[in-house]
Each structure stands twice: as C-alpha cells, then as structure tokens.
Design an enzyme around this catalytic site. Structure first.
Site, PDB file in Angstrom:
ATOM      1  N   ASP A 174       0.771  -1.242   0.000  1.00  0.00           N
ATOM      2  CA  ASP A 174       0.000   0.000   0.000  1.00  0.00           C
ATOM      3  C   ASP A 174       0.804   1.295   0.000  1.00  0.00           C
ATOM      4  OD1 ASP A 174      -1.544  -2.217   0.705  1.00  0.00           O
ATOM      5  OD2 ASP A 174      -2.869  -1.071   2.001  1.00  0.00           O
ATOM      6  N   GLU A 404       2.575  -8.477  11.971  1.00  0.00           N
ATOM      7  CA  GLU A 404       2.219  -8.174  10.572  1.00  0.00           C
ATOM      8  C   GLU A 404       3.483  -8.045   9.711  1.00  0.00           C
ATOM      9  OE1 GLU A 404      -0.049  -4.579  10.263  1.00  0.00           O
ATOM     10  OE2 GLU A 404      -0.360  -4.768   8.102  1.00  0.00           O
TER      11      GLU A 404
END
Ligand code: GLC
Length: 431
Positions: A174, A404
């Site tokens: 992203d 993550e």
C-alpha cells in the site's frame, strides 16, 4: 517448497506451531479469517489465499472454505475484491459506505494481487484427501479463470501484456515508495475523515495524511463513475504497471493452465489465458531498467519507470519471467539486499534514500513476500539463496512471533499482532 531449514523438532518449534494454529483459530470469523482483529476486521483477498496455506496443515476443509468464501464475493465481471465486508465494524476506515459498494457481498471496488490460483494448485497437489480436494478445485476452477480474464480484459484492454492497477491498495504494498510520484499527481479529498488505523498502530509505522487524502480521492473517483471499467481506464488519475501484480498474475495464470490439465478441463478460455501469458512474457523487458539492472514498476500516465528498488521486482523469479542473465543478476542482488539488513529481503532496499525500516512497505519485511521470492529462487535453481531467506524468516519468527511485518535491522515485530498470514507462512514454510 522443500527448502530445508534446520528442522529440529524442538519444543520451541512445537510451541510455535501451536501458537500459529491458535492464531488462525482466534482470527476465524466462521468461514473466513481476519488478518488481525481491530486493525483489519474483514476478509482481505490475498491475505485469505495465503492464510489458507496455513489452515491446510491442520484443517483441509477449512482451508478450502476460506477460498470458497473469498470467491463468493466475486463480482459479475470476474473481479475478486480486495476487501469483503461480511459484517459491520467500527474499527476500520474506509468501510463499505465510503466505497459505495452495491453488491450482494459488500466490498471495495478494486482487487489485490491474485495469488489465489497458485494457492489452489498447491492445495490440490499437497492434499491428504485428494478426492475431496479435487472436487473443491473443480468447483472453484471457473471462478479462477473468470478472475484472471477480468485482469486481462479490464486492466489491459489494449493488449499491451502489462495490466494496470488503479490504487496503491490494489498492489497490496500500500505505501511503497514506488507509488510516490504517481500518487502525488492525484488530488486530495476535501472532506474531513477520521482514520482508525492510528488507534491500533503507532503513526510512525503507518502512511501520512497526505497519502491518505489521495487514497480516498481515488475511492471517491471509482464511486463517482459507478465502477464503470471503460471510464475508469480512460480517466483514472493513477495508473501503474505494478511489477508485483503482473508477476503474481502471470504465475497464477500458468498455475491455472496446469490445474486445467490436472483436472482434465477443456475450456477455450484457457487458450486466451495462454495467449496473455505469452504477451506478458514478451512485454516484461520494458520494465527492466538496464542502468539499475532491476525490474521496476511504471507510471503509465507519464510513461516513466518508478525508479526505486522494492522487493516486488524479485517476484519476477516466482513468475518465471526473468531471462537467464536477469536471474543471475537478481540472485546476486538478493544476496546483497539480504546482507544490507539483519534479516531477509526488506520491502524497500536499505540503500534507497526513501527506505524507512519501520514504516509500512517502505522498508519492513513481510514473510509472505519472502516466501514467494524464495520459491522463485528455488524453482530457478538458486537453492542457497532460497535457504538463506528461509532461515532468516525463521529467525524473525523465533525472535518476535507473528507480527504483521518486521523491522529489517532489529527484527522487532511491527504493525498488527497475532497476524494470520505470518502465522500461516510459518506453518507452511518455516516450521
Ligand atoms: C495492509 C497491507 C495489505 C494487506 C492488508 C491486510 O493494507 O498493505 O497488503 O492485505 O493490510 O493484511
């Protein structure tokens, strides 16, 4: 993949396996797995595919269900959305209302890297219950073909061989510095909003407001144009040939052809996919930068390469897109890249001026990306490089568990905790 890290059956490994399974079970919302609670409370496209690789190690039916639920959200035109909003949540922004979703399963209006076909092929090949798996693969096959046709027809209507993406979120990477110039040309939204990500994760690890303003402008743009493919293709203020998506799509398309053969499926759409595979193979050289000796993304609107080394360029090996000379170059580069940090391949090369070790896609390490890169090296015969990546990734998990993403200099876990795809890759590849 068969690369062999020191597989000692220690109690530490057993504890990590237990924790990985518990992580998936805890993130299971009944048929789909959230990446992590709070920060990402819905079903994400490539997360789900990767997470199924974890499930299959202890619950094959649940792994197939993950993919079925994902493909149940497929649009009539073949797109599989990047997020499926199966239920409401107040912990995430932007939700279904902002996206203006009008489908049976509420969703975003963009996709994500299509790794799902490669996962289905893997799940069929490694299944304990072959009959069950074959039935599932047969029933999902046509949806996978539709999904790949959507990419080719809607995202490369001019048959260039290189699909375009319309949003940094579509890349799954992203906040990569590869998008900086293309994103800067996108206007900002002029409405106020409240971000929810900053309530879960420190702002030093997340995108800036200036980027969010533009991310949201694009979301509004798709909605304003009622998701009309033709209008968006002609007018979208952000159009990028993302080497990551292109490589993952290419690999998935090859895997669809192989699956079709295994399943004995006759379908003329497969001839079309074979033509597209050939087209991409011949166009890929335009993303190779001779000066940098590396694969870059391209800003289609300015016809310029996004000259920053990100790990996405290494995925060309996973796809089998690099030629003999390029493979050798990438192998040397991977070893240097690996050595430039303490652990495996950082998402942005540590020598780039835009490298930031903690900020989302601008430096941190993601395990599923390293898994695909390592698989590419292994398939191309660079076993040593693949093994080094694998042992580095294992060291990260030993040190920090299932975060993550990870700081490439310290190995510290960043972003969301108890993360599904990290636990899944651990089960599938590291343990
Ligand atoms: C972030 C990542 C994206 C991922 C999502 C859920 O948005 O950039 O790749 O799919 O989180 O984990």
């Amino acid at each position: 993949m068969t690369t062999n890290v020191n597989k000692v059956n220690s109690s530490e490994t057993a504890a990590l396996i237990k924790k990985a399974k518990e992580t998936l079970v805890a993130n299971d919302l009944g048929g789909y797995t959230v990446p992590t609670h709070g920060l990402y409370p819905f079903q994400w496209n490539w997360d789900s595919a990767i997470t199924a690789l974890g499930w299959k190690h202890f619950n094959e039916p649940r792994a197939w269900q993950e993919i079925e639920v994902l493909l149940d959200g497929q649009w009539d035109n073949g797109m599989v959305p990047h997020i499926l909003f199966h239920q409401d949540s107040t912990t995430y922004f932007p939700g279904p209302d902002v996206w203006g979703s009008d489908k049976r399963v509420k969703s975003t209006s963009i996709s994500q890297p299509p790794v799902v076909a490669s996962v289905v092929k893997d799940m069929l090949e490694t299944a304990d219950d072959k009959t069950f798996a074959r039935g599932k693969a047969e029933s999902l096959f046509s949806s996978l073909v539709d999904y790949h046709l959507w990419w080719y027809k809607e995202r490369d209507p001019l048959n260039t061989g290189l699909v375009v993406s319309y949003h940094p979120w579509e890349s799954g990477m992203d906040n990569s510095p590869a998008w900086d110039e293309a994103l800067a040309a996108v206007p900002c939204v002029d409405w106020e909003y409240e971000r929810r990500d900053l309530g879960h994760v420190d702002s030093s690890q997340r995108p800036h407001k200036s980027e969010y303003d533009r991310f949201l402008f694009l979301v509004d743009f798709f909605k304003k144009h009622k998701f009309d493919s033709e209008v968006i293709f002609n007018e979208c203020p952000y159009k990028v040939n993302d080497i990551g998506i292109i490589a993952i799509l290419h690999k998935g398309s090859k895997d669809i052809l192989a699956l079709g053969e295994t399943l004995g499926i006759q379908d003329e759409r497969l001839d079309y996919i074979a033509e597209r595979i050939a087209l991409t193979q011949s166009a890929i050289s335009t993303l190779w930068c001779p000066e940098a000796q590396y694969f870059y993304c391209r800003n289609v609107l300015t016809d310029t390469l996004c000259k920053v080394r990100t790990s996405a360029g290494m995925l060309t090996l996973f796809a089998g897109l690099a030629n003999t000379e390029q493979k050798e170059i990438l192998n040397t580069k991977a070893q240097q890249w690996n050595a430039a940090s303490q652990y495996c391949i950082a998402s942005t090369h540590p020598e780039e001026s835009r490298y930031e070790p903690q900020r989302y896609w601008r430096g941190p390490i993601w395990l599923h990306i390293n898994w695909m890169i390592a698989l590419g090296f292994e398939n191309e015969g660079f076993q040593q490089t693949a093994d080094k990546l694998q042992s580095d990734c294992r060291a990260l998990v030993d040190l920090s568990g299932y975060y993550e993403y990870f700081n490439p200099e310290t190995g510290a876990g960043c972003g969301g905790k108890d993360f599904s795809w990290t636990a899944a890759i651990a089960l599938h590849w590291l343990l």
